[in-house]
Design a protein around this motif. Structure first.
Motif, PDB file in Angstrom:
ATOM      1  N   LEU A  40       0.806  -1.226   0.000  1.00 20.46           N
ATOM      2  CA  LEU A  40       0.000   0.000   0.000  1.00 20.46           C
ATOM      3  C   LEU A  40       0.834   1.270   0.000  1.00 20.46           C
ATOM      4  O   LEU A  40       0.488   2.246  -0.639  1.00 20.46           O
ATOM      5  N   GLN A  41       1.933   1.262   0.749  1.00 21.48           N
ATOM      6  CA  GLN A  41       2.664   2.516   0.913  1.00 21.48           C
ATOM      7  C   GLN A  41       4.100   2.208   1.334  1.00 21.48           C
ATOM      8  O   GLN A  41       4.305   1.390   2.232  1.00 21.48           O
ATOM      9  N   ALA A  42       5.058   2.856   0.666  1.00 21.71           N
ATOM     10  CA  ALA A  42       6.454   2.647   1.061  1.00 21.71           C
ATOM     11  C   ALA A  42       6.678   3.347   2.392  1.00 21.71           C
ATOM     12  O   ALA A  42       6.272   4.498   2.565  1.00 21.71           O
ATOM     13  N   VAL A  43       7.286   2.649   3.350  1.00 25.09           N
ATOM     14  CA  VAL A  43       7.515   3.280   4.662  1.00 25.09           C
ATOM     15  C   VAL A  43       8.990   3.382   5.024  1.00 25.09           C
ATOM     16  O   VAL A  43       9.352   4.098   5.946  1.00 25.09           O
ATOM     17  N   GLY A  44       9.817   2.673   4.327  1.00 26.30           N
ATOM     18  CA  GLY A  44      11.220   2.747   4.710  1.00 26.30           C
ATOM     19  C   GLY A  44      12.104   2.116   3.661  1.00 26.30           C
ATOM     20  O   GLY A  44      11.656   1.346   2.810  1.00 26.30           O
ATOM     21  N   ARG A  45      13.345   2.476   3.735  1.00 27.90           N
ATOM     22  CA  ARG A  45      14.306   1.919   2.795  1.00 27.90           C
ATOM     23  C   ARG A  45      15.595   1.715   3.565  1.00 27.90           C
ATOM     24  O   ARG A  45      15.979   2.557   4.367  1.00 27.90           O
ATOM     25  N   GLY A  46      16.234   0.596   3.366  1.00 30.75           N
ATOM     26  CA  GLY A  46      17.506   0.350   4.041  1.00 30.75           C
ATOM     27  C   GLY A  46      18.495  -0.124   3.004  1.00 30.75           C
ATOM     28  O   GLY A  46      18.287   0.048   1.804  1.00 30.75           O
ATOM     29  N   ARG A  47      19.550  -0.735   3.508  1.00 32.21           N
ATOM     30  CA  ARG A  47      20.597  -1.219   2.607  1.00 32.21           C
ATOM     31  C   ARG A  47      20.140  -2.396   1.765  1.00 32.21           C
ATOM     32  O   ARG A  47      20.623  -2.609   0.668  1.00 32.21           O
ATOM     33  N   PHE A  48      19.197  -3.196   2.307  1.00 34.38           N
ATOM     34  CA  PHE A  48      18.893  -4.471   1.664  1.00 34.38           C
ATOM     35  C   PHE A  48      17.599  -4.486   0.869  1.00 34.38           C
ATOM     36  O   PHE A  48      17.298  -5.445   0.200  1.00 34.38           O
ATOM     37  N   GLY A  49      16.828  -3.426   1.004  1.00 31.27           N
ATOM     38  CA  GLY A  49      15.572  -3.433   0.267  1.00 31.27           C
ATOM     39  C   GLY A  49      14.659  -2.324   0.713  1.00 31.27           C
ATOM     40  O   GLY A  49      15.093  -1.340   1.317  1.00 31.27           O
ATOM     41  N   GLU A  50      13.384  -2.523   0.399  1.00 31.00           N
ATOM     42  CA  GLU A  50      12.382  -1.514   0.725  1.00 31.00           C
ATOM     43  C   GLU A  50      11.356  -2.126   1.660  1.00 31.00           C
ATOM     44  O   GLU A  50      11.039  -3.304   1.550  1.00 31.00           O
ATOM     45  N   VAL A  51      10.819  -1.294   2.535  1.00 30.98           N
ATOM     46  CA  VAL A  51       9.772  -1.783   3.427  1.00 30.98           C
ATOM     47  C   VAL A  51       8.474  -1.063   3.093  1.00 30.98           C
ATOM     48  O   VAL A  51       8.454   0.151   2.911  1.00 30.98           O
ATOM     49  N   TRP A  52       7.427  -1.841   2.946  1.00 29.31           N
ATOM     50  CA  TRP A  52       6.105  -1.322   2.598  1.00 29.31           C
ATOM     51  C   TRP A  52       5.111  -1.616   3.709  1.00 29.31           C
ATOM     52  O   TRP A  52       5.224  -2.638   4.373  1.00 29.31           O
ATOM     53  N   ARG A  53       4.137  -0.715   3.847  1.00 35.12           N
ATOM     54  CA  ARG A  53       2.959  -1.092   4.623  1.00 35.12           C
ATOM     55  C   ARG A  53       2.069  -1.842   3.667  1.00 35.12           C
ATOM     56  O   ARG A  53       1.870  -1.409   2.523  1.00 35.12           O
ATOM     57  N   GLY A  54       1.594  -2.985   4.057  1.00 32.89           N
ATOM     58  CA  GLY A  54       0.765  -3.775   3.165  1.00 32.89           C
ATOM     59  C   GLY A  54      -0.428  -4.338   3.887  1.00 32.89           C
ATOM     60  O   GLY A  54      -0.606  -4.109   5.098  1.00 32.89           O
ATOM     61  N   GLU A  55      -1.224  -5.060   3.131  1.00 31.96           N
ATOM     62  CA  GLU A  55      -2.366  -5.694   3.757  1.00 31.96           C
ATOM     63  C   GLU A  55      -2.323  -7.174   3.418  1.00 31.96           C
ATOM     64  O   GLU A  55      -2.104  -7.537   2.261  1.00 31.96           O
ATOM     65  N   TRP A  56      -2.471  -7.991   4.416  1.00 34.78           N
ATOM     66  CA  TRP A  56      -2.439  -9.439   4.219  1.00 34.78           C
ATOM     67  C   TRP A  56      -3.527 -10.050   5.082  1.00 34.78           C
ATOM     68  O   TRP A  56      -3.536  -9.844   6.297  1.00 34.78           O
ATOM     69  N   ARG A  57      -4.438 -10.732   4.449  1.00 29.53           N
ATOM     70  CA  ARG A  57      -5.554 -11.349   5.169  1.00 29.53           C
ATOM     71  C   ARG A  57      -6.229 -10.337   6.103  1.00 29.53           C
ATOM     72  O   ARG A  57      -6.406 -10.564   7.285  1.00 29.53           O
ATOM     73  N   HIS A  58      -6.502  -9.174   5.534  1.00 34.17           N
ATOM     74  CA  HIS A  58      -7.233  -8.090   6.213  1.00 34.17           C
ATOM     75  C   HIS A  58      -6.506  -7.492   7.407  1.00 34.17           C
ATOM     76  O   HIS A  58      -7.117  -6.910   8.283  1.00 34.17           O
TER      77      HIS A  58
END
Ligand code: ADP
Ligand code: MG
Ligand code: MG
Length: 346
Positions: A40-58
């Protein structure tokens, strides 16, 4: 306590330490995890990748998507979270891990609980100020998480001791309720007293240079000694304590604007040479503000912090000692707070 929902599909030889709890969902379901999550929305980025806010099983979840070159990092972080007994209130809660794709395209994801307040670094930079009670609570909870990682639990199921190797305010998250959890186990190493092995055997220089302990900077750290690795974590933890104290409001003084440790001397991504000159040769440490010494609680935190950033690694407090020290402060502060409120007629 919730059990991990799944184990990863992929666990390269050599990285496996112990199997997960074995209560994961069937493999056929696991294969759909990465596809089931919507980002849903990118929330962070580090050395190894990107972190997203997402939705999984509601449910809101955090999805860490690793760069395709970082498969080893994904595999290591997944395998650590999948261990039995990795559940602790102050360690980021793991939900699932998945790798999918074929040929030239693979996606590796790690799904964890989502914490809307973000990292301690973001929280300290954005939050107006912290009360003394909030400060002690944040630090005590982070220390509990770190002490849990550092401690081996013998038995079946057990847990190896872990050294984090990248403690910093960006790798600690703030949970609603004002407590922390330790995140980003991508560089963590395990130690078991049964075979005396450190797995994987870590390179000396690894982590975030600003937070490197003196013995990493001058190459004197013995990476074959597990205790040395946890002592380096304690140095980095002391810098996090300093960052948190900056934002603490004490009577008769304003909190100081947030800044990274050594920001006056070290620009973004400083070199090892520069950090070595500051931390080892000039024996520089972040400045202790005078107003921190006006309250017995914050002075006790300062004393603990300076013991943790000593040059001599073996002289530093252990995470267990730090946890005990902060627990005593937290309990005594709560008692005095209640008494204060009662005296005020509340
Ligand atoms: P990297 O290994 O690439 O450094 P991290 O796991 O440290 O990745 O995550 C990078 C950033 O993403 C963190 O500093 C934090 O701001 C944010 N983040 C990570 N996990 C979560 C989470 N579970 N909830 C909220 N924000 C998160
Ligand atoms: Mg990180
Ligand atoms: Mg990382």
């Amino acid at each position: 306590q919730q059990e991990p929902m799944t184990q990863s599909l992929y666990s390269p030889p050599g990285l496996e330490f112990s199997s997960g709890s074995g209560s994961g969902v069937p493999k056929i379901v696991q294969r759909t995890i990465a596809k089931e999550v919507c980002h849903l929305q990118a929330v962070g980025r580090g050395r190894f990748g990107e972190v997203w806010r997402g939705e999984w099983r509601h449910e809101d979840v955090a999805v860490k998507v690793f760069y395709s070159t970082e498969e080893a990092s994904w595999a290591r972080e997944s395998s650590i979270y999948e261990q039995c007994l990795m559940r602790h209130e102050n360690v980021l809660a793991f939900l699932a891990s998945d790798i999918c794709g074929t040929g030239g395209w693979t996606q590796m994801v790690l799904i964890t609980e989502y914490h809307p307040l973000g990292s301690l670094h973001d929280f300290l930079s954005q939050q107006p100020v912290l009360t003394l009670g909030n400060t002690i609570r944040l630090l005590f909870s982070a220390a509990k998480g770190l002490a849990f990682l550092h401690t081996e639990i013998c038995g079946s199921p057990g847990k190896p001791a872990l050294a984090h190797r990248d403690i910093k305010s960006r790798n600690i998250l703030v949970k609603t309720g004002g407590v922390c959890c330790i995140a980003d186990l991508g560089l963590a190493v395990r130690y078991s007293s049964i075979n005396g092995m450190i797995d994987p055997s870590p390179p000396l220089v690894q982590g975030t240079k600003r937070y490197f302990a003196p013995e990493i900077l001058d190459s004197s750290l013995d990476t074959r000694c597990f205790e040395s690795l946890t002592q380096a974590d304690m140095y980095a933890f002391a810098l996090v304590v300093w960052e948190t104290l900056l934002r603490c409001r004490l009577p008769d003084s304003d909190p100081v604007p947030y800044r990274l440790p050594f920001s006056e001397h070290a620009p973004n991504d400083p070199s090892v040479e520069l950090m070595q000159s500051l931390v080892c040769e000039q024996a520089l440490r972040p400045t202790v503000c005078q107003h921190w010494l006006t309250s017995s609680y914050s002075s006790a935190v300062v004393e603990m912090m300076t013991e943790c950033w000593q040059h001599r690694a073996s002289a530093r407090l252990t995470s267990l000692r730090v946890k005990k020290c902060l627990r005593d402060l937290d309990e005594s502060f709560r008692r005095s707070d209640v008494q204060g409120a009662e005296a005020d007629g509340n």
